[in-house]
Enzyme design. Structure first.
Site, mmCIF file in Angstrom:
data_model
loop_
_atom_site.group_PDB
_atom_site.id
_atom_site.type_symbol
_atom_site.label_atom_id
_atom_site.label_comp_id
_atom_site.label_asym_id
_atom_site.label_seq_id
_atom_site.Cartn_x
_atom_site.Cartn_y
_atom_site.Cartn_z
ATOM 1 N N HIS A 19 0.844 -1.206 0.000
ATOM 2 C CA HIS A 19 0.000 0.000 0.000
ATOM 3 C C HIS A 19 0.877 1.253 0.000
ATOM 4 O O HIS A 19 0.578 2.234 -0.674
ATOM 5 C CB HIS A 19 -0.908 0.018 1.238
ATOM 6 C CG HIS A 19 -1.962 -1.037 1.210
ATOM 7 N ND1 HIS A 19 -3.308 -0.741 1.168
ATOM 8 C CD2 HIS A 19 -1.882 -2.390 1.217
ATOM 9 C CE1 HIS A 19 -4.007 -1.870 1.160
ATOM 10 N NE2 HIS A 19 -3.168 -2.875 1.197
ATOM 11 N N ASP A 117 -5.545 5.913 1.846
ATOM 12 C CA ASP A 117 -5.868 4.508 1.630
ATOM 13 C C ASP A 117 -7.308 4.245 2.071
ATOM 14 O O ASP A 117 -7.761 4.770 3.089
ATOM 15 C CB ASP A 117 -4.906 3.625 2.430
ATOM 16 C CG ASP A 117 -4.888 2.201 1.923
ATOM 17 O OD1 ASP A 117 -3.879 1.812 1.330
ATOM 18 O OD2 ASP A 117 -5.907 1.476 2.102
ATOM 19 N N SER A 271 4.962 -9.293 -0.327
ATOM 20 C CA SER A 271 5.500 -9.028 1.002
ATOM 21 C C SER A 271 4.682 -9.660 2.125
ATOM 22 O O SER A 271 5.064 -9.576 3.281
ATOM 23 C CB SER A 271 5.569 -7.512 1.219
ATOM 24 O OG SER A 271 4.257 -6.984 1.236
ATOM 25 N N TRP A 329 14.063 -9.436 1.696
ATOM 26 C CA TRP A 329 13.582 -8.467 0.693
ATOM 27 C C TRP A 329 14.482 -8.422 -0.547
ATOM 28 O O TRP A 329 15.697 -8.288 -0.440
ATOM 29 C CB TRP A 329 13.533 -7.083 1.342
ATOM 30 C CG TRP A 329 12.724 -6.088 0.563
ATOM 31 C CD1 TRP A 329 13.213 -5.092 -0.231
ATOM 32 C CD2 TRP A 329 11.303 -5.983 0.511
ATOM 33 N NE1 TRP A 329 12.170 -4.385 -0.777
ATOM 34 C CE2 TRP A 329 10.984 -4.902 -0.335
ATOM 35 C CE3 TRP A 329 10.246 -6.696 1.085
ATOM 36 C CZ2 TRP A 329 9.677 -4.511 -0.621
ATOM 37 C CZ3 TRP A 329 8.936 -6.323 0.804
ATOM 38 C CH2 TRP A 329 8.672 -5.237 -0.029
ATOM 39 N N ALA A 330 13.888 -8.548 -1.715
ATOM 40 C CA ALA A 330 14.644 -8.560 -2.974
ATOM 41 C C ALA A 330 14.455 -7.237 -3.721
ATOM 42 O O ALA A 330 13.420 -6.586 -3.574
ATOM 43 C CB ALA A 330 14.131 -9.697 -3.846
ATOM 44 N N ASN A 351 0.703 -4.570 -7.292
ATOM 45 C CA ASN A 351 1.963 -3.871 -7.614
ATOM 46 C C ASN A 351 2.880 -4.766 -8.432
ATOM 47 O O ASN A 351 3.443 -4.346 -9.442
ATOM 48 C CB ASN A 351 2.683 -3.423 -6.337
ATOM 49 C CG ASN A 351 1.850 -2.444 -5.569
ATOM 50 O OD1 ASN A 351 1.596 -1.348 -6.034
ATOM 51 N ND2 ASN A 351 1.380 -2.851 -4.394
ATOM 52 N N SER A 352 3.041 -6.012 -7.974
ATOM 53 C CA SER A 352 3.904 -6.933 -8.711
ATOM 54 C C SER A 352 3.385 -7.096 -10.133
ATOM 55 O O SER A 352 4.165 -7.122 -11.090
ATOM 56 C CB SER A 352 3.939 -8.299 -8.024
ATOM 57 O OG SER A 352 4.548 -8.157 -6.757
ATOM 58 N N GLU A 355 4.051 -3.993 -12.202
ATOM 59 C CA GLU A 355 5.510 -3.859 -12.420
ATOM 60 C C GLU A 355 5.952 -4.844 -13.517
ATOM 61 O O GLU A 355 6.779 -4.504 -14.372
ATOM 62 C CB GLU A 355 6.273 -4.123 -11.119
ATOM 63 C CG GLU A 355 6.116 -2.989 -10.110
ATOM 64 C CD GLU A 355 6.428 -3.390 -8.665
ATOM 65 O OE1 GLU A 355 7.060 -4.447 -8.449
ATOM 66 O OE2 GLU A 355 6.033 -2.644 -7.739
#
Ligand code: UDP
Length: 468
Positions: A19, A117, A271, A329-330, A351-352, A355
């Site tokens: 978010h 939000d 995440s 985390w990547a 989001n993924s 992206e």
């Protein structure tokens, strides 16, 4: 024509990477047009944002960060940095505690508009008290928002869900938990009272038929302003977006540089998705059996669970050259945009998804919770940008057991469908590439999202000036 005075906008994000990241990117879009933007956040999120929110070269103001104690212990200020159920509950409690300090700050520093939000429905009344417009943000595709609020019909065997009133009838591969549908509908009803819904996507991806459907069925305006991940940032800012990466940018890029074009499968479930060990084991076997090189992101585990019992014997030794496992985390944006990456096994978090679309990468869809089962259909059936792994269990966010494992064979087959060549893979890759170009065009001058931002700024300026 005389330049209008810049607007003052406050952005309030929910405490989760999925978010915070997109809403703060959207805040940066406004800042890049010279408007005064404040992101209202908590101390450790402020630190993360300072490292990754870019300072746009043509901007006269940059997002300023408001620090506020959230009442959380150990610097855990996001659902995404939680590794157990106890802290998950604490973050939700702390979120409720944010209302009073945020309201006080906003009342003392009233802006021209609040962008918040949808998980903070109390912002609706706050904006009304101040007599200013509020824009709502839920981080979903508009397709998913349309799906959530449209009538649902469960199949006779109660294994799938038909959405008969969307512009094309859609069948979802699982049944959502009832409490989730109810929760989302309540929050969306409040969002519909706002001045408009901000969408981190572009009109061509959701499709004009879904935009018209949304506006007709809700009488509410949706503003597509994304993909916001395409804003200019340095490679290091990309690597630190959302959290600091546990692998160095240099190590990751050097490894990818050594691989041929489109030869690597990237596997990451966002995440918030914590698979049990037996599911991780199936993933490991499936990727290895596909024979393709891979980067696989597995969230950090706590205490004893850290031991890698979820890997087959000698997996890491056997795959030393073929694969990289990132435990934590990547730097996802950097990875997705590397030429060596050929497919993305994703949980379909929005989001993924957006992206990957922006990077022109085909997807293996593996939805898990939230609105992800709806996004899967947009990717696979509606836009033809990926293939489904065959997930059928709609979970809630958390650390519990799962009842229906996705088998190693299903993982191997889906990866091979995209990576082994053939007509289907070529056509999906062609479409993914085409949508990647459309995404970039959308945010450039004259593109659909760029024009929408201009129109929204005019609209907010008109509302502000009408009050003077
Ligand atoms: N992300 C990342 N590295 C990770 C995991 C996630 O950079 O190891 C970023 C990802 O690029 C995306 C966000 O975190 O911007 C996850 O949002 P999404 O909506 O995909 O999923 P969620 O985490 O909300 O389920």
């Amino acid at each position: 024509m005389e330049e209008a005075e810049p607007l003052t906008l406050h952005f309030i994000h929910f405490l989760a990477a999925g978010h915070m990241i997109p809403l703060c990117d959207i805040a940066t879009l406004f800042a890049s047009r010279g408007h005064n933007v404040t992101i209202i956040t908590t101390p450790s999120n402020a630190q993360i944002l300072r490292m990754s929110v870019p300072y746009h070269p043509s901007s006269t103001s940059t997002p300023s960060i408001f620090l506020r104690e959230a009442g959380l212990t150990d610097g855990i200020e996001s659902l995404s940095s939680v590794v157990d159920a106890e802290n998950l509950a604490k973050v939700f409690q702390a979120t409720a505690m944010l209302q009073a300090p945020i309201e006080q700050y906003v009342e003392e520093h009233p802006p021209n508009c609040i962008v918040a939000d949808f998980l903070f429905p109390w912002v609706d009344e706050l904006a009304n008290r101040l007599g200013i417009p509020r824009l709502a943000f839920n981080g979903f595709s508009l397709f998913a928002t349309c799906a959530v609020i449209s009538p649902h019909e469960a199949s006779d065997d109660n294994n799938s869900l038909l959405l008969p009133t969307l512009p094309q009838p859609i069948t979802i591969n699982a049944i959502p938990p009832e409490e989730l549908t109810e929760f989302l509908n309540i929050k969306l009803q409040t969002a519909l009272k706002s001045h408009g819904l901000i969408v981190n996507s572009f009109a061509e991806l959701d499709g004009h038929e879904y935009i018209r459907h949304y506006e007709k069925t809700t009488s509410h305006k949706a503003w597509h302003l994304g993909p916001a991940s395409l804003i200019c940032r340095s490679p290091q800012q990309k690597a630190d977006r959302g959290q600091t990466s546990v692998v160095s940018m240099h190590h990751c890029l050097t490894w990818l540089d050594s691989k041929p074009l489109h030869s690597v499968v990237y596997v990451c479930f966002g995440s918030l998705c914590h698979f049990p060990d037996n599911q991780l084991y199936e993933i490991a076997c499936g990727i290895e059996a596909s024979g393709h090189d891979f980067i696989w992101v597995v969230p950090e585990k706590k205490g004893k669970e850290k031991e890698t019992q979820w890997l087959p014997n000698a997996f890491e030794e056997r795959n030393e050259k073929k694969g990289m496992i990132i435990k934590g985390w990547a730097p996802q944006l950097l990875i997705l945009n590397h030429r060596a990456v050929g497919a993305f096994v994703t949980h379909c978090g929005w989001n993924s998804t957006v992206e990957a679309v922006s990077a022109g990468i085909p997807m293996v869809t593996w939805p898990v919770h939230g609105e992800q089962f709806y996004n899967e259909k947009l990717i696979s059936e509606v836009r033809g940008l990926g293939v489904e792994v065959g997930a059928t269990e709609w979970s809630t966010i958390g650390f519990g057991e799962r009842h229906k494992l996705v088998s190693r064979d299903a993982v191997e087959n889906a990866v091979r469908r995209l990576m082994d060549g053939g007509d289907e893979a070529r056509e999906i890759r062609r479409r993914a590439h085409e949508f990647g170009e459309k995404a970039r065009e959308a945010v450039e001058e004259g593109g659909s999202s760029h024009n929408n931002l201009t129109a929204l700024i005019h609209d907010l300026t008109r509302l502000r000036d009408a009050k003077l």
